[in-house]
Design an enzyme around this catalytic site. Sequence first.
Site, mmCIF file in Angstrom:
data_model
loop_
_atom_site.group_PDB
_atom_site.id
_atom_site.type_symbol
_atom_site.label_atom_id
_atom_site.label_comp_id
_atom_site.label_asym_id
_atom_site.label_seq_id
_atom_site.Cartn_x
_atom_site.Cartn_y
_atom_site.Cartn_z
ATOM 1 N NE ARG A 53 -0.647 -0.347 -0.754
ATOM 2 C CZ ARG A 53 -1.111 -1.264 -1.464
ATOM 3 N NH1 ARG A 53 -0.318 -2.162 -1.991
ATOM 4 N NH2 ARG A 53 -2.416 -1.625 -1.511
ATOM 5 C CB THR A 54 -2.217 1.786 5.817
ATOM 6 O OG1 THR A 54 -2.129 2.379 4.610
ATOM 7 C CG2 THR A 54 -2.335 2.793 6.877
ATOM 8 C CE LYS A 82 -23.127 -7.127 19.028
ATOM 9 N NZ LYS A 82 -22.779 -7.391 20.654
ATOM 10 N NE ARG A 103 -6.956 3.485 5.387
ATOM 11 C CZ ARG A 103 -6.296 3.147 4.342
ATOM 12 N NH1 ARG A 103 -6.684 2.266 3.490
ATOM 13 N NH2 ARG A 103 -4.980 3.483 4.141
ATOM 14 C CG HIS A 131 -3.045 7.997 4.047
ATOM 15 N ND1 HIS A 131 -2.393 7.525 5.214
ATOM 16 C CD2 HIS A 131 -3.319 7.193 3.188
ATOM 17 C CE1 HIS A 131 -2.482 6.139 5.072
ATOM 18 N NE2 HIS A 131 -2.717 5.800 3.773
HETATM 19 C C1 NCD Z 1 -4.045 4.748 -0.348
HETATM 20 C C2 NCD Z 1 -5.364 5.236 0.397
HETATM 21 O O1 NCD Z 1 -5.674 4.518 1.177
HETATM 22 O O2 NCD Z 1 -5.469 6.280 0.438
HETATM 23 N N1 NCD Z 1 -3.627 3.541 -0.305
HETATM 24 C C3 NCD Z 1 -2.586 3.472 0.799
HETATM 25 O O3 NCD Z 1 -2.833 3.673 1.995
HETATM 26 N N2 NCD Z 1 -1.299 3.146 0.318
HETATM 27 C C4 NCD Z 1 -4.322 5.081 -1.782
HETATM 28 C C5 NCD Z 1 -5.554 4.475 -2.674
HETATM 29 O O4 NCD Z 1 -6.048 3.817 -1.985
HETATM 30 O O5 NCD Z 1 -5.593 4.905 -3.930
#
Ligand code: NCD
Length: 304
Positions: A53-54, A82, A103, A131
């Site tokens: 999703r993100t 590397k 991320r 997040h």
């Molecule tokens: C979440 C995350 O990555 O923290 N997912 C997301 O970005 N929608 C929640 C999760 O992974 O449980």
Amino acid sequence: MRHDHVISAKQLTRGDIESVLDRASDIAADPGTYAGRHQGTLLGLLFFEPSTRTKMSFSAAIKRLGGDVVDMGPVDASSVKKGESLADTVRVIEGYADALVLRHPSEGSAKMAAEYVDVPLINAGDGAGQHPTQTLLDLYTIRENAGLDGLRIGIMGDLKYGRTVHSLAHALTNFETTQHFVSPETLALPRNVRYDLHEEGASVKEHTDLEHILPDLDVLYVTRIQRERFPDESEYRAVAGQYQIDAETLEAAADDLVVMHPLPRVDEIASDVDETEHARYFEQAHNGVPVRMALLDHLLEGDR
Ligand code: NCD
């Protein structure tokens, strides 16, 4: 917005949040007005952890604004393999893009990386830390479905490792909300998060079972047990499968209870909930596009 880098929900004021959500509402109502607004803008994607999703909604957002992505791709196919440091990686990629989305599995990584770059850096999840963009789309979904002030929200599941919980809980202190946290004792809120909420004067209650508070809630925000963050698989197994809801559980809830989840779900929400009036988690995921368009539009405003 006061800050170019978006690292933590703690930096977002009520004004910041409302201006992003208002712009997201405008975008959702009339997406055409924003199409092409950031023609030629490139967003650098650095995902050191899995994402559906993100990552995809950031890509969709910048493309709908007329821009494009430059994607580091899987870690195994990059120079990280590397032995390149995160500091070097972001310093290189900032030369290829107008903003970066990161991320990473280490808590604090986004804050550290932001110190090395001049373009806006957006934290798309730093380990069990924060997040903040998930929070913006969560707040948008809550505002659309239940309103933010006067809200009684239950936040259930992995409160210890869940970064979406840490960000959301903090952002909600900007509004008049009562937050009910529901988890096994071993997955309760980390001490630093509880302390911050207390410092903000938040109305917080902690519970080990949902049953007695469910009828009082406007929103129930369910989370996945973050299996990948457990130091030991047996600790995960001890809590896995607890705190599941299904359509029958929700018979005790208010008719207009809104059920949310950042997704992916494993078994916390049975599929029979999908057919109820309560389910909003797919709508929530879809809101990632207008909300991230609004955020990018804010951050890139000076570039137009
Ligand atoms: C979440 C995350 O990555 O923290 N997912 C997301 O970005 N929608 C929640 C999760 O992974 O449980």
